[in-house]
Design a protein around this motif. Sequence first.
Motif, PDB file in Angstrom:
ATOM      1  N   SER A 414       0.841  -1.199   0.000  1.00  0.00           N
ATOM      2  CA  SER A 414       0.000   0.000   0.000  1.00  0.00           C
ATOM      3  C   SER A 414       0.873   1.245   0.000  1.00  0.00           C
ATOM      4  N   GLU A 416      -0.020   3.988   0.979  1.00  0.00           N
ATOM      5  CA  GLU A 416      -0.400   4.772   2.161  1.00  0.00           C
ATOM      6  C   GLU A 416       0.347   4.284   3.414  1.00  0.00           C
ATOM      7  N   THR A 417       0.301   2.956   3.604  1.00  0.00           N
ATOM      8  CA  THR A 417       0.816   2.407   4.861  1.00  0.00           C
ATOM      9  C   THR A 417       2.239   1.853   4.746  1.00  0.00           C
ATOM     10  N   LYS A 421      -0.755  -4.995   1.044  1.00  0.00           N
ATOM     11  CA  LYS A 421      -2.208  -4.807   1.013  1.00  0.00           C
ATOM     12  C   LYS A 421      -2.907  -6.001   1.657  1.00  0.00           C
TER      13      LYS A 421
END
Lengths: 424, 424
Positions: A414, A416-417, A421
């Motif tokens: 991801s 974002e993180t 995923k």
Amino acid sequence: MSTEPEKWILMATARSPTNIAVIKYWGKRDETLILPINDSISITLDPDHLSATTTVAVSPSFESDRMWLNGKEIALTGGRYQNCLREIRNRAGEVEDQEKGIRIRKEDWGRLHVHVASYNNFPTAAGLASSAAGFACLVYSLAKLMNAKEELGELSSIARQGSGSACRSLYGGFVKWKMGSDANGSDSIAVQLASDTHWKDLVVIVAVVSSRQKETSSTSGMRESVDTSTLLEHRAKVVVPSRIHQMEEAIKNHDFASFAQLTCADSNQFHAVCLDTRPPIFYMNDTSHRIINLVERWNQHEGTPQVAYTFDAGPNAVLIAPNRKVATLLLQRLLFYFPPPPENDLTSYILGDRSILHEAGVQSPKDVETLVPPPEAKDKVPNKRYAGDVSYFICTKSGKGPMLLTDEDQALISSETGIPKIVT
Amino acid sequence: MSTEPEKWILMATARSPTNIAVIKYWGKRDETLILPINDSISITLDPDHLSATTTVAVSPSFESDRMWLNGKEIALTGGRYQNCLREIRNRAGEVEDQEKGIRIRKEDWGRLHVHVASYNNFPTAAGLASSAAGFACLVYSLAKLMNAKEELGELSSIARQGSGSACRSLYGGFVKWKMGSDANGSDSIAVQLASDTHWKDLVVIVAVVSSRQKETSSTSGMRESVDTSTLLEHRAKVVVPSRIHQMEEAIKNHDFASFAQLTCADSNQFHAVCLDTRPPIFYMNDTSHRIINLVERWNQHEGTPQVAYTFDAGPNAVLIAPNRKVATLLLQRLLFYFPPPPENDLTSYILGDRSILHEAGVQSPKDVETLVPPPEAKDKVPNKRYAGDVSYFICTKSGKGPMLLTDEDQALISSETGIPKIVT
């Protein structure tokens, strides 16, 4: 770094094929650098059916190097991962992403930790050279991420330090791993003999054979062979060099008879050396032997090789047919002797390019039941059928080398993180 | 001839042991004379448990050479029988039996036909070197009948022309078949290295393994290996000579560790060469592999060889323990992993010297059920048991060479009719 620290994540995702050796690698002359005692030649398999996909990510927010394999975190402490990471970091270039406002200078790479997520589109434990695809993909994706502008040959020499046969997965088609002679391993690299379009009629069918034995790892197996076999040195020094030359000619000339004869002989000799090891190593089992006998009877009946077989460090058979017509006849034979177990349907029994089932006239388990014994079986052997001895078949072909996947949907991590995923 | 023609019958009966090679014979340099490409060494097995008994008879009333094997008449047209007959006839002496009023001069033998009846006290088709015992016994009994006063060495060279390994069955104990160098084979003979009393603690357990495969005959198998294996020549010229020397030393010094290591390594290398043959030959199956793994795990656990294994051209294991104590531990392990099938009792499952069962604390199938896994199995492999994978075990030891049976009750041919007492 020219952007707000702790925020940005930079990623690269690639897909790399697995490969199957037709002239085998067995034995190292240097355990750390993974330098072999002979050249080897392989076919790269179609990544649509057998490949690793790997996403590598860096971020100033990452606190350590971490890796997830098929969604499960694994220790990155192994020297082989560290060797690959170090070698790529040493070759890393400057990276600038003006849109994201990222600028990484060469000297920054040593301080940035990486997250790696890798996924095989085939069973990892099935003995299908998952480490070859995996290390090739790790090195390829790291090189892209870190802008290491190396030739594929040099990348292959880095992948080699992860897993020897991984170096051959840097190219598509037919690949030779040159053993080289330098003590530092710089000339022990893979070269492409021919692309995947050179001999595109070839069809590959992998028989994943059920096994109840715990197998010797190829790393410890080849070490024990080098230490104890009194036949291996003769193989490496005398037999293989001549076979390498003949195999290159056979590939160049699309000479299937020679190709098949060399492939089978070299697979058998590799397993012979395993048997000559103390204690002896058995990778093939009775099912493997039955598959070989099936092919040998057929070849003998026709008077010329119809199909080649080769086995790596496990009981699975990799069968190579010269074209779809022969592959259809092969699949009929395989399904006759090794029908799916009663509870199994064909969708989970024949994987990969299932179109060949249609040509074989087999659409349902009922069609498998009505298959007749092949002509060469007459009066030779009882036509016993071995349901359950093969777990499944994968129909595939030769394929391309590693490729970058630029669609962010295909990334396994991801953005974002910074973690996968999907984690299991 | 000085007696009433058409009446008299002269007979001789002998019993000959089988033998198991610990350094293997595989490959001929002369197909007709049966001359090998390397020396070999064997242990002669106790004829009480594994032997052929043969009666040979001559009579002016016999109209042709005839032979019965286990009560069934077989063709004597095979060149190998004819070679043995011819060679002994050429060496026949004068025979006089004043009681019966028989006198046969040297020149008469060429006109007299022989009847041969042979019987194995073990299953002929089980791959237990029945042809070695059979040809040794044929040659030995013919030599006695025809008063061919040859040394055992010369008889061994005749038996060799029937079946190569038969030459080693002319002696008890430990026997070497010297490959020789003469083109006519005169120096390709067996010699005794040590008698059966030299190392009498050794215990031999034969595991007769169930097989569903049709096996390649050793005659055609070794021909194909000579023609196609790229490892066999290196084995014969480089590896075996050094092993022969080491094996002789190990036998001389009762050095079981070296003996076991060489025996196992040479069995494995012989099967490796079979696998390196085109098409590959598989004599061992999954059960053979399991027996090897059982022994190797045990040997590794103890840090020194407990037991040696060796396999001929078939899946049967011949296991050699240094003494009865270790043989007892071996039998417990074998019965743990390979218990008799449910319908079987121990009397038909353990043959030969059954006294070792008592020492193993096993008197009934119930005792087999309660056997515990051996200590080396812990956490290594699932303790799966394979009932039915072994047909039976034979407990035996090293034994004597051929002997004449003078009691006429032991003759297989009737002195009245000249045909076997029992015909099936």
